[in-house]
Design a protein around this motif. Sequence first.
Motif, PDB file in Angstrom:
ATOM      1  N   PRO A   6      11.545  10.552  14.400  1.00 50.54           N
ATOM      2  CA  PRO A   6      11.929  10.937  13.754  1.00 50.54           C
ATOM      3  C   PRO A   6      10.315  12.082  13.293  1.00 50.54           C
ATOM      4  CG  PRO A   6      10.710   8.583  13.213  1.00 50.54           C
ATOM      5  CD  PRO A   6      11.176   9.064  14.848  1.00 50.54           C
ATOM      6  N   THR A   7      10.296  13.394  13.482  1.00 51.45           N
ATOM      7  CA  THR A   7       9.787  14.160  14.567  1.00 51.45           C
ATOM      8  C   THR A   7       8.715  14.901  12.827  1.00 51.45           C
ATOM      9  OG1 THR A   7      11.237  16.493  13.709  1.00 51.45           O
ATOM     10  CG2 THR A   7      10.667  15.195  16.030  1.00 51.45           C
ATOM     11  N   PHE A   8      10.409  14.645  11.336  1.00 55.27           N
ATOM     12  CA  PHE A   8       9.154  15.407  10.160  1.00 55.27           C
ATOM     13  C   PHE A   8       8.060  14.183  10.029  1.00 55.27           C
ATOM     14  CE2 PHE A   8       9.010  15.674   5.417  1.00 55.27           C
ATOM     15  CZ  PHE A   8       8.195  17.220   5.651  1.00 55.27           C
ATOM     16  N   ALA A   9       8.522  12.800  10.032  1.00 58.65           N
ATOM     17  CA  ALA A   9       7.606  11.656   8.761  1.00 58.65           C
ATOM     18  C   ALA A   9       6.402  11.715  10.200  1.00 58.65           C
ATOM     19  CB  ALA A   9       8.651  10.400   9.343  1.00 58.65           C
ATOM     20  N   TRP A  10       6.665  12.093  11.655  1.00 57.70           N
ATOM     21  CA  TRP A  10       6.011  12.205  12.428  1.00 57.70           C
ATOM     22  C   TRP A  10       4.424  12.804  12.218  1.00 57.70           C
ATOM     23  CZ3 TRP A  10       6.859  10.450  17.925  1.00 57.70           C
ATOM     24  CH2 TRP A  10       5.704  10.431  18.661  1.00 57.70           C
ATOM     25  N   TYR A  11       5.068  14.513  11.853  1.00 55.36           N
ATOM     26  CA  TYR A  11       4.585  15.351  11.610  1.00 55.36           C
ATOM     27  C   TYR A  11       3.172  15.160   9.766  1.00 55.36           C
ATOM     28  CZ  TYR A  11       4.339  19.585   8.607  1.00 55.36           C
ATOM     29  OH  TYR A  11       3.447  20.507   7.521  1.00 55.36           O
ATOM     30  N   LEU A  12       4.651  15.064   8.864  1.00 61.68           N
ATOM     31  CA  LEU A  12       3.455  14.092   7.478  1.00 61.68           C
ATOM     32  C   LEU A  12       2.209  13.267   7.937  1.00 61.68           C
ATOM     33  CD1 LEU A  12       6.273  14.536   5.337  1.00 61.68           C
ATOM     34  CD2 LEU A  12       4.256  15.821   5.661  1.00 61.68           C
ATOM     35  N   CYS A  13       2.558  12.382   9.046  1.00 61.43           N
ATOM     36  CA  CYS A  13       1.407  11.349   9.120  1.00 61.43           C
ATOM     37  C   CYS A  13       0.019  12.109  10.162  1.00 61.43           C
ATOM     38  CB  CYS A  13       1.988   9.827  10.331  1.00 61.43           C
ATOM     39  SG  CYS A  13       2.922   8.755   9.759  1.00 61.43           S
ATOM     40  N   SER A  14       0.760  13.387  10.665  1.00 63.80           N
ATOM     41  CA  SER A  14      -0.374  13.390  11.680  1.00 63.80           C
ATOM     42  C   SER A  14      -1.193  14.620  10.525  1.00 63.80           C
ATOM     43  CB  SER A  14      -0.042  14.878  12.080  1.00 63.80           C
ATOM     44  OG  SER A  14       1.026  15.999  11.919  1.00 63.80           O
ATOM     45  N   LEU A  15      -0.527  15.265   9.300  1.00 63.12           N
ATOM     46  CA  LEU A  15      -1.114  15.743   8.286  1.00 63.12           C
ATOM     47  C   LEU A  15      -2.385  14.572   7.253  1.00 63.12           C
ATOM     48  CD1 LEU A  15       0.879  17.989   6.816  1.00 63.12           C
ATOM     49  CD2 LEU A  15      -1.057  18.389   8.706  1.00 63.12           C
ATOM     50  N   VAL A  16      -1.520  13.435   6.631  1.00 69.49           N
ATOM     51  CA  VAL A  16      -2.367  12.140   6.514  1.00 69.49           C
ATOM     52  C   VAL A  16      -3.519  12.002   7.580  1.00 69.49           C
ATOM     53  CG1 VAL A  16      -2.900   9.672   5.567  1.00 69.49           C
ATOM     54  CG2 VAL A  16      -0.242  11.571   5.162  1.00 69.49           C
TER      55      VAL A  16
ATOM     56  N   LEU B 134       6.643  24.844   5.144  1.00 66.50           N
ATOM     57  CA  LEU B 134       8.171  23.374   5.621  1.00 66.50           C
ATOM     58  C   LEU B 134       9.185  24.885   6.277  1.00 66.50           C
ATOM     59  CD1 LEU B 134       9.579  21.316   4.835  1.00 66.50           C
ATOM     60  CD2 LEU B 134      10.607  22.898   2.723  1.00 66.50           C
ATOM     61  N   LEU B 135       8.711  26.084   6.153  1.00 65.59           N
ATOM     62  CA  LEU B 135      10.173  27.734   6.379  1.00 65.59           C
ATOM     63  C   LEU B 135       9.994  27.990   7.769  1.00 65.59           C
ATOM     64  CD1 LEU B 135      11.473  29.109   3.407  1.00 65.59           C
ATOM     65  CD2 LEU B 135      12.660  26.703   5.110  1.00 65.59           C
ATOM     66  N   ASN B 136       7.780  27.633   7.906  1.00 65.73           N
ATOM     67  CA  ASN B 136       7.358  28.291   8.562  1.00 65.73           C
ATOM     68  C   ASN B 136       5.755  27.393   9.081  1.00 65.73           C
ATOM     69  OD1 ASN B 136       6.970  30.676  11.049  1.00 65.73           O
ATOM     70  ND2 ASN B 136       5.685  32.015   9.009  1.00 65.73           N
ATOM     71  N   TRP B 137       6.704  26.528  10.514  1.00 68.50           N
ATOM     72  CA  TRP B 137       5.744  25.996  11.303  1.00 68.50           C
ATOM     73  C   TRP B 137       5.273  26.515  12.224  1.00 68.50           C
ATOM     74  CZ3 TRP B 137       6.019  22.459  15.804  1.00 68.50           C
ATOM     75  CH2 TRP B 137       4.912  21.560  15.587  1.00 68.50           C
ATOM     76  N   GLN B 138       3.703  26.716  12.855  1.00 70.67           N
ATOM     77  CA  GLN B 138       3.233  27.291  13.662  1.00 70.67           C
ATOM     78  C   GLN B 138       3.435  28.707  14.053  1.00 70.67           C
ATOM     79  OE1 GLN B 138       0.696  26.357  14.925  1.00 70.67           O
ATOM     80  NE2 GLN B 138       0.372  23.515  14.432  1.00 70.67           N
ATOM     81  N   GLU B 139       3.989  29.370  12.963  1.00 72.48           N
ATOM     82  CA  GLU B 139       3.968  30.835  13.036  1.00 72.48           C
ATOM     83  C   GLU B 139       6.235  30.933  13.927  1.00 72.48           C
ATOM     84  OE1 GLU B 139       2.634  32.940  11.148  1.00 72.48           O
ATOM     85  OE2 GLU B 139       1.411  31.704  10.612  1.00 72.48           O
ATOM     86  N   GLN B 140       6.704  29.718  13.791  1.00 68.91           N
ATOM     87  CA  GLN B 140       7.748  30.103  14.615  1.00 68.91           C
ATOM     88  C   GLN B 140       8.261  30.551  13.518  1.00 68.91           C
ATOM     89  OE1 GLN B 140       7.503  29.102  17.706  1.00 68.91           O
ATOM     90  NE2 GLN B 140       5.342  29.578  17.423  1.00 68.91           N
ATOM     91  N   GLN B 141       8.548  30.554  12.575  1.00 64.37           N
ATOM     92  CA  GLN B 141       9.427  31.052  11.447  1.00 64.37           C
ATOM     93  C   GLN B 141      10.302  30.333  11.760  1.00 64.37           C
ATOM     94  OE1 GLN B 141       8.813  34.010   9.722  1.00 64.37           O
ATOM     95  NE2 GLN B 141       7.704  33.916  10.960  1.00 64.37           N
ATOM     96  N   THR B 142      10.507  29.238  11.842  1.00 64.03           N
ATOM     97  CA  THR B 142      11.514  27.683  11.332  1.00 64.03           C
ATOM     98  C   THR B 142      10.665  26.898  10.873  1.00 64.03           C
ATOM     99  OG1 THR B 142      13.555  26.061  12.764  1.00 64.03           O
ATOM    100  CG2 THR B 142      10.983  26.814  13.654  1.00 64.03           C
ATOM    101  N   SER B 143      11.159  24.621  10.825  1.00 64.63           N
ATOM    102  CA  SER B 143      10.223  24.309  10.411  1.00 64.63           C
ATOM    103  C   SER B 143      10.196  22.879  11.467  1.00 64.63           C
ATOM    104  CB  SER B 143      11.433  22.982   9.264  1.00 64.63           C
ATOM    105  OG  SER B 143      11.040  22.242   9.170  1.00 64.63           O
ATOM    106  N   VAL B 144       8.939  22.859  10.715  1.00 64.05           N
ATOM    107  CA  VAL B 144       8.539  20.928  12.394  1.00 64.05           C
ATOM    108  C   VAL B 144       9.938  20.709  12.407  1.00 64.05           C
ATOM    109  CG1 VAL B 144       7.955  19.721  10.297  1.00 64.05           C
ATOM    110  CG2 VAL B 144       6.759  19.719  12.634  1.00 64.05           C
ATOM    111  N   MET B 145      10.795  20.258  11.508  1.00 67.06           N
ATOM    112  CA  MET B 145      12.178  19.318  11.161  1.00 67.06           C
ATOM    113  C   MET B 145      12.985  20.167  13.009  1.00 67.06           C
ATOM    114  SD  MET B 145      12.801  17.781   7.498  1.00 67.06           S
ATOM    115  CE  MET B 145      12.552  19.313   6.988  1.00 67.06           C
ATOM    116  N   GLU B 146      12.677  21.108  12.652  1.00 63.23           N
ATOM    117  CA  GLU B 146      14.149  21.717  13.916  1.00 63.23           C
ATOM    118  C   GLU B 146      13.622  22.057  15.446  1.00 63.23           C
ATOM    119  OE1 GLU B 146      16.257  24.943  10.520  1.00 63.23           O
ATOM    120  OE2 GLU B 146      13.774  25.310  10.236  1.00 63.23           O
ATOM    121  N   VAL B 147      12.863  21.988  15.330  1.00 63.05           N
ATOM    122  CA  VAL B 147      12.287  22.153  16.478  1.00 63.05           C
ATOM    123  C   VAL B 147      12.004  21.186  18.066  1.00 63.05           C
ATOM    124  CG1 VAL B 147       9.972  24.177  15.495  1.00 63.05           C
ATOM    125  CG2 VAL B 147       9.812  21.344  16.804  1.00 63.05           C
TER     126      VAL B 147
END
Length: 360
Positions: free
Chosen positions: A240-250, A26-39
């Motif tokens: 809706p980037t976070f929803a898209w990200y969660l679908c990718s994990l599913v 949540l706080l560090n997606w892809q070692e970006q030190q930020t959330s996927v919701m914020e990129v």
Amino acid sequence: MTQVFNFSAGPAMMPKEVLQQAQAELLNWQEQQTSVMEVSHRGKLFMDLITQAEQDFRQLYYIPENYKILFLQGGARGQFAAIPMNLIGKKNKALYLTSGHWSATAAKEARLFCEIDEINILDQDPELKINRLDFSDIAEQYDYVHYCPNETISGVEIFDIPKVGNTTLVADMSSTILSRKIDISQFGIIYAGAQKNLGPAGITIVIVREDLIGNARQETPSIWNYAVQAKSDSMINTPPTFAWYLCSLVFKHLLKQGGLEGVEKCNQEKANLLYQYLDESSFYKNNVVKNNRSLMNVTFTTGNDELNAKFVAEATKAGLQALKGHKVLGGMRASIYNAMPIEGVQALIQFMKKFEAENN
């Protein structure tokens, strides 16, 4: 603490492993030190994510190359309007097969945009049953035929694909998508809200055959125009980037489980277990014929509204959440989507036996 099992019809429970991964990142997606919701949704990392998500979804469903996959907003209700705006052509008419609340709602919305014929394919006496699926004799007079393979409210599922000849077949698979194998090539469009088996509410998947893209009526809003969305990678506005990200994990989670072969086997086992108990009980009743019983939404009742309310209240206290039936139908409903483990169904049956013994 009592283990909680969530039987909600949607938004529904998600795989625990997916939620744990999202929590860890949540706080560090892809070692970006930020959330996927914020990129940026147009940045390389997120574009890589959506490219991989599409590949994984194609692999799960064996989707042919001549189909586009769109990740849109507006839910299934948005598609109720988008479909006639994109598909109505020279015949200027569509056929809607109604089998319950959601298919009838889709038909009602379509009437705002085109002429439709509506055929009720559900018998209700003495039990809910699909009565007809062969429309090859009349389908050619329509631009498309629409149906809903799984009605979440009544727990009616249509396992056979309607026969419509060469006419485009459209399916609202919101509550059955990724629950079992299907032949995508039999359909022109499949659409589904994510909040059952795909991910969280807020994103809608549309699988559309390429020859059906580019025919939208002139006044179609860009957000509902399949050609515009396909050209823009489903991003004519910020998605809706976070929803898209969660679908990718599913999608990745389901592939690890063995794909849809393993998923379908597990879903069949869960449903069989619960329906077997219902059939053996004289206290509870399911009102759907065996051939049309939903794998995803199991409806049942005691036949007494006061007892039903007591059942739901006591089940909730026991950690069995969201078992109240839809207000349209009443009774109880156990939604056992992909993420529901068999232990949840076993816990429900245990509680049902206890409640029956105490209240019969």
